[in-house]
Design a protein around this motif. Structure first.
Motif, PDB file in Angstrom:
ATOM      1  N   HIS A 140      42.426  44.354  42.394  1.00 56.60           N
ATOM      2  CA  HIS A 140      41.212  45.114  42.712  1.00 56.60           C
ATOM      3  C   HIS A 140      39.956  44.446  42.155  1.00 56.60           C
ATOM      4  O   HIS A 140      38.963  45.115  41.877  1.00 56.60           O
ATOM      5  N   SER A 141      39.989  43.128  41.978  1.00 57.27           N
ATOM      6  CA  SER A 141      38.861  42.373  41.439  1.00 57.27           C
ATOM      7  C   SER A 141      38.194  41.543  42.525  1.00 57.27           C
ATOM      8  O   SER A 141      38.737  41.351  43.620  1.00 57.27           O
ATOM      9  N   TYR A 142      37.016  41.024  42.189  1.00 59.73           N
ATOM     10  CA  TYR A 142      36.261  40.173  43.109  1.00 59.73           C
ATOM     11  C   TYR A 142      37.019  38.884  43.397  1.00 59.73           C
ATOM     12  O   TYR A 142      37.106  38.436  44.538  1.00 59.73           O
ATOM     13  N   LYS A 143      37.553  38.271  42.347  1.00 62.57           N
ATOM     14  CA  LYS A 143      38.384  37.081  42.463  1.00 62.57           C
ATOM     15  C   LYS A 143      39.719  37.357  41.790  1.00 62.57           C
ATOM     16  O   LYS A 143      39.857  38.307  41.021  1.00 62.57           O
ATOM     17  N   ALA A 144      40.691  36.505  42.067  1.00 60.88           N
ATOM     18  CA  ALA A 144      42.017  36.716  41.494  1.00 60.88           C
ATOM     19  C   ALA A 144      42.016  36.590  39.978  1.00 60.88           C
ATOM     20  O   ALA A 144      42.846  37.200  39.297  1.00 60.88           O
ATOM     21  N   ASP A 145      41.058  35.807  39.437  1.00 58.67           N
ATOM     22  CA  ASP A 145      41.080  35.538  38.000  1.00 58.67           C
ATOM     23  C   ASP A 145      39.903  36.132  37.226  1.00 58.67           C
ATOM     24  O   ASP A 145      39.868  36.036  35.999  1.00 58.67           O
ATOM     25  N   TYR A 146      38.928  36.752  37.905  1.00 64.33           N
ATOM     26  CA  TYR A 146      37.818  37.359  37.168  1.00 64.33           C
ATOM     27  C   TYR A 146      36.987  38.230  38.099  1.00 64.33           C
ATOM     28  O   TYR A 146      37.129  38.180  39.330  1.00 64.33           O
ATOM     29  N   ASP A 147      36.110  39.035  37.486  1.00 63.09           N
ATOM     30  CA  ASP A 147      35.159  39.827  38.260  1.00 63.09           C
ATOM     31  C   ASP A 147      33.806  39.778  37.564  1.00 63.09           C
ATOM     32  O   ASP A 147      33.724  40.056  36.364  1.00 63.09           O
ATOM     33  N   PRO A 148      32.727  39.409  38.270  1.00 58.89           N
ATOM     34  CA  PRO A 148      31.413  39.319  37.625  1.00 58.89           C
ATOM     35  C   PRO A 148      30.873  40.668  37.157  1.00 58.89           C
ATOM     36  O   PRO A 148      29.959  40.711  36.338  1.00 58.89           O
ATOM     37  N   GLU A 149      31.416  41.756  37.687  1.00 57.09           N
ATOM     38  CA  GLU A 149      31.072  43.094  37.202  1.00 57.09           C
ATOM     39  C   GLU A 149      32.277  43.707  36.494  1.00 57.09           C
ATOM     40  O   GLU A 149      32.598  44.875  36.677  1.00 57.09           O
ATOM     41  N   GLY A 150      32.938  42.893  35.694  1.00 55.12           N
ATOM     42  CA  GLY A 150      34.193  43.288  35.076  1.00 55.12           C
ATOM     43  C   GLY A 150      34.062  44.279  33.940  1.00 55.12           C
ATOM     44  O   GLY A 150      32.980  44.774  33.615  1.00 55.12           O
ATOM     45  N   LEU A 151      35.199  44.544  33.318  1.00 55.19           N
ATOM     46  CA  LEU A 151      35.304  45.620  32.330  1.00 55.19           C
ATOM     47  C   LEU A 151      34.560  45.294  31.034  1.00 55.19           C
ATOM     48  O   LEU A 151      33.639  46.010  30.629  1.00 55.19           O
TER      49      LEU A 151
END
Length: 364
Positions: A184-195
């Motif tokens: 459920h993230s923007y990319k498989a390895d990170y999200d720029p609006e992450g937790l």
């Protein structure tokens, strides 16, 4: 809210930010975009990387005008919570929507974090902090968030490996995004609006709150104080960047300081010319700023539909329109792509103008 009660410099700054948000999110084609309208690949920043933190900064500034004299009671908490939930809900809707029945993606393909979600979360926590603590305590909380985030990112081992600020599995922010959000993230390895990076983004709004308090105060020469604060923040941010790189995807502490520095300088200049000198300018931004969230949501929603609707085989409505109208032999592809974005911006600015002239301010 009545037009006469709007704060001109704040509306202009907010409008400038939302116009840039719409512009950088809507090139004619992502294959041909001028470099300043792209995000930095990882460390460093471009003008585009300033846009979202500017918006969180002005969210903080606006919190002062909205809640400074509100009672700290259940009614105020309810209003804050409802608005935050609306923003989060709109963001989730944008991420989940598709044009095919039942009009929502499969659950495993829905991105949970997002721009509006982050705005909602940041608004909620910044508002709650503002109505409960004085500015000195808020300074301490802001410092705690920024320093604490730096210590977490720079010194906490990840899966037995030394931490890193690079895009890697042993980056704590990236690791937590994968662990918590999975697919459920923007990319498989990170999200720029992450937790984890939500913590310093709250600090971006708190820095905006400090600016809002200055604008609401009766002190003289506010613009000088804002610009001076801005330059000081830039110095702190660049020095901090030697130890914690300036990085929008991680929302690094140095990134918070640098972007807040630029925000204070720009807002200070706008305040000086519009509120001190009374020079009328930037009306197009003022119109957009008065209904910023509405315009951003509409631009995102309509652009998504235009990308999903097919008009010629696999060609989207957006692609067909861009190739038919904007791609011309005498124009560089980057110029055509930019003109497409500017055309969309003009439409939403005109809509903002209509709403403003009719004294319609839609509070999401």
């Amino acid at each position: 809210m009545n037009i006469q009660n709007r704060i001109v410099s704040v509306d202009i700054f907010r409008g400038l930010t939302i116009v840039l948000m719409i512009l950088v999110n809507n090139p004619g084609t992502w294959s041909h975009v001028y470099a300043p309208f792209l995000h930095a690949p990882w460390h460093g920043y471009t003008p585009t990387d300033l846009v979202f933190p500017f918006f969180l900064f002005i969210v903080g500034c606006s919190i002062v005008f909205a809640y400074q004299h509100k009672p700290v009671d259940a009614t105020t908490y309810k209003k804050i919570a409802i608005r935050a939930l609306k923003l989060i809900g709109l963001g989730l809707f944008l991420g989940a929507f598709t044009i095919h029945f039942p009009f929502f993606k499969d659950f495993e393909n829905i991105r949970f974090p997002g721009v509006l979600q982050r705005i909602g979360v940041v608004f909620f926590f910044a508002s709650i902090l503002f109505i409960n603590f004085n500015w000195k305590t808020l300074v301490g909380i802001c410092a705690f968030l920024l320093i604490g985030y730096w210590l977490l990112m720079g010194f906490v081992p990840v899966n037995g490996m030394a931490p890193t600020f690079e895009r890697a599995p042993n980056n704590l922010a990236n690791y937590l995004d994968v662990l918590v959000f999975g697919t459920h993230s923007y990319k498989a390895d990170y999200d720029p609006e992450g937790l984890l990076s939500t913590l310093p983004s709250i600090a971006s709004a708190l820095l905006g709150i400090f600016t809002g308090l200055i604008l609401r105060s009766k002190r003289a020469k506010k613009e000088i104080l804002l610009i001076g604060m801005g330059f000081l923040m830039l110095v702190v941010g660049y020095v901090w960047g030697l130890f914690f790189p300036i990085n929008k995807a991680l929302w690094s502490s140095s990134f918070v300081m640098v972007t807040a520095g630029w925000a204070n300088i720009i807002l200070g200049l706008i305040y000086y010319f519009s509120d001190v000198k009374g020079i009328k300018f930037g009306s197009i931004f003022k119109y957009a700023g008065a209904n910023a969230i509405v315009l951003y949501f509409l631009s995102s929603f309509i652009s998504k539909i235009m990308g999903l609707v097919k008009v010629d085989g696999d060609t989207s409505l957006k692609g067909w329109l861009f190739n038919t109208v904007y791609v011309q032999d005498f124009l560089a592809m980057e110029t055509s792509s930019l003109l497409y974005g500017l055309s969309l911006v003009s439409i939403y600015v005109f809509l903002g103008y209509i709403l403003y002239r009719k004294n319609i301010f839609i509070k999401v």
